[in-house]
Enzyme design. Structure first.
Site, PDB file in Angstrom:
ATOM      1  N   ASP A   1       0.856  -1.176   0.000  1.00 29.82           N
ATOM      2  CA  ASP A   1       0.000   0.000   0.000  1.00 29.82           C
ATOM      3  C   ASP A   1       0.901   1.239   0.000  1.00 29.82           C
ATOM      4  O   ASP A   1       2.107   1.133   0.260  1.00 29.82           O
ATOM      5  CB  ASP A   1      -0.887  -0.038   1.247  1.00 29.82           C
TER       6      ASP A   1
ATOM      7  N   ASP B   1      -4.849   6.234  -4.453  1.00 35.59           N
ATOM      8  CA  ASP B   1      -4.614   7.614  -4.875  1.00 35.59           C
ATOM      9  C   ASP B   1      -4.692   7.753  -6.387  1.00 35.59           C
ATOM     10  O   ASP B   1      -4.572   6.783  -7.139  1.00 35.59           O
ATOM     11  CB  ASP B   1      -3.240   8.085  -4.387  1.00 35.59           C
TER      12      ASP B   1
END
Length: 1189
Positions: free
Chosen positions: A480, A765
């Protein structure tokens, strides 16, 4: 960059980012995640208001209902679980303050908890049942049973039971101790007391375990909740209460919960009513129910109205609630199950060798059986006279049959006896040794100070003891970004207001004065003087109004709770903004720095200190973020009697609901600024608003009240209402928040790249932010050719993948040159990077296109997936795990990483800012991403080489003994007699040779920490299975056969014509084999210490003592045999001859291999000697030198 074809970027060409306003397709099958802003994702909050007291004409609220405030880190599919219709069969009926009626006709579970597995009565049967899940234990149990049959009694009954009983006993003692500690913990927990409403209307103490569903419980500040309770009243007149859920999900930030106004105003002794709620379930972020209060209509209940067992009450004097779930039915207990069981790759491969050993065992037994049958047939006429096989017993007055059952049965007995004698070919002690070694390895990893995080004061955690060695064979790391590569500590850097970028300024302490006290935000934020000038009216009234509305939106559109913290100065207090998301905290601190200081939050209003003036704003409704809208909004009643809707969200979501015909120049300028922010790696949000007219507000008010009161599909109705009201917005601006990289991340990624580990980043994102972070952490480099796939349909994805496969094949066609292990140079292959977004993955993660993605991804050095949902993360991991034999590791810090962590072969949780969901689901946990380097390159390498050697050594050690027994059988008419006594045979694997291999498995180090960190390429030895493979197993078995020949035949030839009996030879053989296998182990030890010396030489001495003791017992066979043997010089000559002749091949092979065909590890060992580094095993090299050679 959206399009139908992949975009290929040659080296040194920066990617052209996608348009900020480009739409992102939501996954039709897999829930699409948002960027990792936990304040804006994974929640489905319900807003509430007091409609009776509110009107457009009068915005002075005195008794507003609380605004729901709760986290819901769940996928959409999980959310639906709390939105279904509750039928009579599914509902739980709870009568407030009437536990007797509530528990009729069926009694609900009491409030006692039980985490212990066993009781006094169930321990023995259940523990044995669990242990015998191992097939090997069943195998040895069968052999023990066969040995009890008189005709098959090779060993004495006690000796045959000893090895299995020892292994079972050690495990049982360990399990009993662990369960005893759980019993003590349960007893302490159940004996705690809580205040429960008694018959006289008074609250009296009652033990937790005696609390019943339906009872009214009172909890004071800083106390722990004894059960799951629906809030009825709180010490705050508005019904708000604050709880800390650190014991539930690890989050330390305060969360607000609310009591309904219908119950808030009722005294505890007068409380009554019926609660209809869903049955107990594991969803800690969801709750669905309703309460019927006498004299009032049914009121809906949601997650904001329930407080769960294990939470602590904070900043609230007291709360009163009714118990709805107790004991084992509370949500925390329903979630107490462990993580999925995983088995190490080495242990899985070991099963192959166990099968081969079983085949070898059957082969030996078959040979003995066939030869025994032939011998019996050829000598059937002589059996009356032979001492061992006498058919008749002439010892009595009359002849009688003497233990002979015919050729057929005797042949069958020969097979079964040989299985019993040769049973140690499959080493039973190996399993308990592996458990002990893993326990020791875990202890060393936990104690490693180089993996201690000073910032969070957290040590390394080993939550799974059965996959330590897998850490040395990792090929793919799936990471991540937010909170894993970055700190997840947000800092407000810049803002775009009215299309103008403001990103300058310095940090200044901003304070306000309230009621004679000075209040100052706990954190300072850089403020831009120009923006401050605009806000104060320096550039016109319109620009000032827009700037003020922007910061007002930041101060109101959140769920932050301001907490006042005392300081050493009595007149000064700090405002600590507690929230569920670092993003929200950063935005509220920024608003405070610019003069909009949030100082108070209640259930229905907030107080903001606006440019020196304290103002109250009524919170009329809150639409929380969801993965479809990617926005959150709040309806605010302002002091000037207007109603405003403030909205913030992701740019690709916000630009779709902003008025297109208004402020076009501002919109374009804001998009340009957003692009610049994203290119710098900043996290961005767009802020908008609109003022609701009287008719619009009344329409929304009516719909919101109806949706909020619905018991069926409440979440769906609220989301639809939010989408309807969030339209035609006026853009206010955008924010840029920096999430800094963690210390040592670039160096760690570079070290893993040199170690042959491919690092893939899976983030929610936007692409520009992810690419920028990729360059910052050296995941992406300028010499990489980037393949970018952004497609919006299945057909375009298919074509993009086909083009990518073709291009990657051309770029990968250059054959890599030989790589120097010490410099890492020599490879001429063009490095490739694949960048793909979540929308494309929606179409690609289908069976037809997965293979194409696999072809592209596996030839790339780096894969960067943007805008991915949690289930897509797991799908990417499964793509590699299910199609290759390579080991996978997933690392993350948030709840949305759990599925990825559990899918990978090894899951690691980061103890970061997002709670402990990832940690609780992981196999290992640590504080920083950079700790992966010492974990994998040092401990992983050590654990793999130790465990690999220990398994092969155990196979070798037992095979030597079995072949000695086999050779002896060939010279005793295949009668299955043994020269080595029963006790010596059974003690061989338990006392004589067990301890040294365990010690070496825990402590031995083939290379120092400094060398392993300096040359990451050495890690590839584990990826190539250099220390454990079929070739090494075969060579080990060949060596064991040779050594068994030397041990057996040297004494056999020396004593062939002597009067030494079998017991004397047996003692010589036992001493020789113990001495030999321990010297063999000593020859392979890399690092000697006093513990290793004590274990190896101590076991040899212990063997001699045991043999002497056994031969001193007159009732046992071989009485005084060892003393007679040791008294002759021939005994010592044979012992020396055995050691020399048996170890010469092993020693010669080691010398020739290391001289002519040395491995990378062997070369590094010689380098250590040259550089005099062999003693530097405790020093740590700095992170920035990892990639240096």
């Amino acid at each position: 960059m959206a399009g139908n074809m992949p975009v290929f970027h040659p080296p040194n060409d920066l990617a052209a980012p996608a348009e900020p306003g480009s739409p992102v397709m939501v996954a039709p099958l897999l829930p699409k995640s948002s960027p990792r802003r936990r304040s804006l994702s994974w929640r489905s909050r319900e807003g509430r208001t007091s409609w009776e007291a509110f009107s457009v004409e009068n915005l002075e609220l005195s008794g507003s209902r609380p605004v729901a405030s709760y986290p819901s880190k769940r996928s959409d599919s999980e959310k639906l679980g709390s939105q279904r219709e509750i039928s009579d069969d599914e509902a739980r009926l709870v009568y407030i303050n009437d536990p007797e009626r509530t528990n009729q006709p069926l009694r609900f579970a009491d409030n006692s908890i039980r985490t212990a597995k066993y009781s006094v009565l169930t321990f023995l049967p259940r523990n044995l049942f669990e242990q015998f899940h191992r097939v090997a234990y069943v195998y040895f149990l069968v052999l023990v049973g066969l040995n009890q049959i008189p005709q098959l009694g090779v060993f004495t009954p006690a000796a045959s039971v000893l090895p299995l009983a020892f292994v079972l006993g050690v495990t049982a003692v360990k399990d009993a101790y662990e369960d005893w500690r759980r019993h003590l913990s349960d007893r302490t927990e159940n004996s705690r007391t809580a205040q429960v409403l008694a018959a006289g209307g008074e609250f009296r103490p009652k033990r937790w375990k005696d609390i019943l569903v339906g009872e009214v419980v009172k909890v004071a500040a800083d106390e722990t909740l004894p059960c799951d309770m629906v809030l009825l009243a709180t010490s705050d007149p508005t019904g708000v209460a604050y709880v800390q859920t650190i014991n539930l999900d690890g989050e330390s930030n305060l969360k607000s919960r609310y009591a309904k106004q219908e119950t808030q105003s009722t005294s505890p002794e007068a409380m009554s009513g019926l609660i209809r709620c869903e049955k107990p379930n594991r969803n800690i972020y969801g709750f669905l129910g309703g309460v019927d209060v006498p004299g009032s209509k049914r009121v809906s209940l949601g997650p904001a109205n329930i407080i769960l067992r294990g939470c602590e009450l904070k900043n609230t004097s007291w709360v009163v609630g009714v118990a709805v779930y107790t004991g084992q039915e509370t949500k925390v207990m329903l979630n107490s199950s462990g993580t999925p069981s995983k088995r190490s790759r080495l242990e899985a491969h070991m099963n192959r060798e166990v099968i081969l050993l079983a085949v070898a065992l059957i082969t030996l037994c078959s040979i003995v059986t066939i030869l025994a049958g032939v011998w019996l047939t050829n000598h059937r006429d002589e059996l009356d006279d032979l001492p061992y096989y006498r058919k008749e017993d002439f010892s009595g007055a009359e002849a009688d049959t003497y233990d002979y059952h015919g050729v057929g049965l005797e042949t069958l007995f020969s097979f079964l006896k040989s299985v019993i004698i040769f049973q140690v070919m499959i080493p039973i002690a190996l399993y308990i040794s592996m458990e002990l070694v893993r326990l020791g390895q875990a202890f060393l990893m936990i104690q490693d100070k180089n993996m201690f995080d000073e910032g969070s004061k957290t040590s390394f955690q080993c939550r799974a003891l059965n996959i330590n060695e897998d850490l040395g064979q990792i090929k793919y790391v799936f990471s991540d970004k937010t909170g894993t590569l970055t700190e997840n500590k947000m800092e407000f850097l810049c803002a775009s207001v009215g299309g103008v970028d403001y990103s300058g300024g310095e940090e200044e302490a901003h304070s306000i004065s309230v009621a004679g006290e000075t209040l100052r935000p706990k954190m300072t934020v850089k403020t831009d003087p120009e923006l401050m000038n605009v806000m104060m009216g320096g550039k016109g009234t319109e620009k000032a109004k827009q700037a003020r509305d922007f910061f007002l939106a930041l101060a109101t559109c959140n769920t932050i709770v301001p907490i006042l913290v005392d300081t050493t100065d009595p007149s000064l207090k700090l405002i600590d903004y507690q929230g569920e998301s670092p993003d929200e905290q950063a935005l509220v601190y920024a608003a405070a720095a610019y003069g909009f200081t949030l100082v108070e939050r209640t259930s229905g209003h907030i107080v903001i200190h606006v440019l020196g003036e304290s103002q109250r704003y009524d919170v009329l409704g809150l639409h929380e973020f969801d993965s479809d809208r990617k926005r959150m909004s709040v309806v605010i009643g302002c002091p000037d009697k207007t109603v405003k809707l403030f909205v913030k969200g992701a740019d690709n979501s916000m630009f779709g609901v902003i008025q297109k015909g208004r402020d076009l120049d501002v919109i374009r300028a804001t998009q340009t600024n957003l692009l610049a922010y994203s290119s710098l790696g900043l996290r961005t949000l767009v802020v908008g608003m609109r003022e609701l007219s009287k008719s619009e507000f009344k329409e929304w008010q009516s719909a919101f009240e109806s949706a909020n009161a619905a018991l069926i599909g409440r979440g769906k109705l609220l989301r639809a209402l939010a989408s309807d009201v969030e339209r035609n917005l006026h853009i206010l601006g955008a924010s840029g928040i920096e999430d800094k990289l963690q210390l040592g991340v670039p160096e760690a990624i570079e070290s893993m790249r040199q170690a042959g580990i491919k690092v893939w980043v899976l983030t929610g994102d936007k692409q520009e932010t992810a690419v920028s972070i990729g360059f910052s952490c050296k995941l992406l480099t300028n010499d990489m050719t980037r393949i970018v796939i952004n497609s919006n349909s299945r057909e375009s994805c298919k074509k993009s993948l086909q083009d990518a496969v073709s291009m990657s094949s051309k770029l990968a066609a250059v054959s890599p040159g030989p790589e120097n292990i010490l410099t890492g140079t020599g490879s001429s292959r063009v490095p490739l990077a694949l960048i793909i977004d979540g929308t494309s993955l929606v179409h690609i993660l289908e069976k037809e296109l997965e293979d194409e993605l696999f072809k592209v991804a596996t030839v790339c050095d780096v894969v960067l997936c943007c805008r991915v949902a949690p289930l897509q993360k797991a799908g990417i991991v499964a793509l590699i795990k299910n199609r290759t034999d390579d080991m996978t590791l997933a690392i993350g810090d948030g709840a949305n990483d759990v599925s990825m962590i559990q899918m990978a072969d090894v899951g690691i949780g980061i103890s970061g800012q997002e709670g402990r969901q990832a940690v609780m689901a992981s196999d290992f946990a640590m504080g920083q991403f950079r700790f992966l380097v010492p974990l994998l390159l040092v401990h992983g390498h050590w654990n793999y080489q130790r465990m690999a050697y220990m398994i092969l050594y155990n196979f070798y050690r037992n095979a030597v003994l079995v072949f000695i027994l086999f050779w002896y059988v060939l010279y005793t008419a295949y009668s299955l007699t043994t020269a080595i006594s029963d006790w010596n045979t059974q003690l061989y694997s338990i006392i004589y040779t067990a301890l040294p291999t365990i010690v070496v498995g825990i402590l031995d180090k083939d290379l120092s920490r400094k060398t392993l960190l300096k040359y990451p390429q050495l890690y590839k030895a584990g990826q190539r299975d250099e220390r454990y493979n079929l070739r090494l197993f075969i060579l080990t078995m060949m060596d064991s056969i040779w050594q068994s020949v030397a041990i057996f035949y040297i004494p056999y030839i020396a004593y062939r014509h002597s009067d030494v009996d079998g017991s004397g030879l047996g003692d010589l053989w036992m001493l020789a084999v113990v001495l030999l296998v321990n010297l063999h182990l000593a020859m392979d030890v890399f690092r000697w210490n006093w513990i290793t010396h004590a274990s190896i030489w101590g076991c040899i001495i212990a063997t001699v003592i045991c043999v002497i003791i056994l031969d001193s017992i007159w009732m046992l066979p071989g009485y005084w045999a060892v003393f007679n043997m040791m008294g002759t010089g021939l005994f010592w000559v044979c012992l020396l001859g055995i050691i020399v002749s048996a170890l010469v091949p092993h020693f010669t092979t080691k010398v020739l291999t290391e001289y002519f065909t040395p491995s990378d590890v062997q070369i590094a060992r010689e380098l250590e000697k040259i550089q005099n580094l062999s003693t530097a095993t405790t020093s740590e090299i700095l992170m920035n030198t990892f990639s240096q050679s």
